[in-house]
Design an enzyme around this catalytic site. Sequence first.
Site: not given
Ligand code: GLT
Ligand code: MN
Ligand code: MN
Length: 387
Positions: A245, A287, A181, A88, A255, A183, A220, A257, A217, A54, A57
């Site tokens: 992702d 991600d 993306e 990206m 979430d 979610k 998500h 991750d 993702e 980003h 970042d």
């Molecule tokens: C954030 C989010 C991710 C996205 C990122 C891109 S930032 O951490 O949870 O799923 O991919 O903006």
């Molecule tokens: Mn993501």
């Molecule tokens: Mn996520």
Amino acid sequence: MNYTPQPQHKFTFGLWTVGNVGRDPFGLPTRPPLEPDYIVYKLAEIGAYGVNLHDNDLIPIDATAAERKKILARFTKALKESGLVVPMATTNLFSDPIFKDGAFTNPNTKIRAYALQKTLRAMDLGAELGAKIYVLWGGREGAEVDAGMNTLDALAYYREALNFLAEYSESQGYGYRFALEPKPNEPRGDIYLPVVGAALGFIATLDKPHLFGLNPEFAHETMAGLNFVHAVAQAIDAGKLFHIDLNDQKMSRFDQDLRFGAENLKAAFFLVKLLEDSGYDGPRHFDAHALRTEDEAGVWEFAKGCMRTYLILKEKARQFNQDPEIQALIRAYKVEDKALSALTRKFSPQNAAALKARKFERAALAQRGAGLERLDQLTVELLLGVR
Ligand code: GLT
Ligand code: MN
Ligand code: MN
């Protein structure tokens, strides 16, 4: 078998992933921040291909032009020395309090314009670093309350912003492909364009739909209780898998991750198989982040684990495709009938008439077992390493 990640495997990590400090809504950071250039050298050392970011970042939101230049010089030096690329880039349209009620869909025209300005600048930054994929995660584009924003207005604002960005990219010759993306929720109660299918539908309403695709993702779609492998297949089928992702997640939770393959091994296997069999040649972006319990050593274990699991599953997919018993079961499962296929492949009055006249053995067809219990068990045994 050698499962050592190499740049040709195209594994990438966001600065925010391995750089995650372990903050959560209830607790403070458990790890100190890592410098972007340090992350670059470390990622190269463990065999990654690229790093994503980003705008903030790398460049703090309030940095001066001189500070930006200095940071960028240091970062580009690290990229050059390590050989890592930036495939990206994206914009942080969610951390600053100004975005508390959305960015491109904010009810305040001033905030929508600021979000657009911030994204144009972030696109300049990404282009400077060589990025060709631009991710748009609309984490704050949503609502808790439907009394204020009319959803149709929100969608119209969203469309306006995306159309603007596409024209800007073309006018600058940046050659970006934009990856939406989806979610379903978090941080907003409900996020607009919550799943892959919704984003695909929205893309068709844009001025330049060919410039827009998906960045699905794993976590998500899983949060929404959906089958991620099916969602990715639909994106591939539409020619819209621009980026991905990879991570993991328990269904119906916040979430998480998690490290790729940490939770749903079978789904991870079929995902890798789909990506590899379909010839997807984009980055394999993780991600995800290390558990909050970990120190820096745990962070690199996490990153290595994501890549190693992908490579192991890739090898398992190769075995699956070459396993005679598994392949025979799949052939038997898919009953072929050339004459009938010729009738149903394409409409013609003759084909329709012939089809209508055809007699089908309904009871016999219904009686036939699919053989899926055996096939699925063999898949499990292959994954468990006893095959
Ligand atoms: C954030 C989010 C991710 C996205 C990122 C891109 S930032 O951490 O949870 O799923 O991919 O903006
Ligand atoms: Mn993501
Ligand atoms: Mn996520």
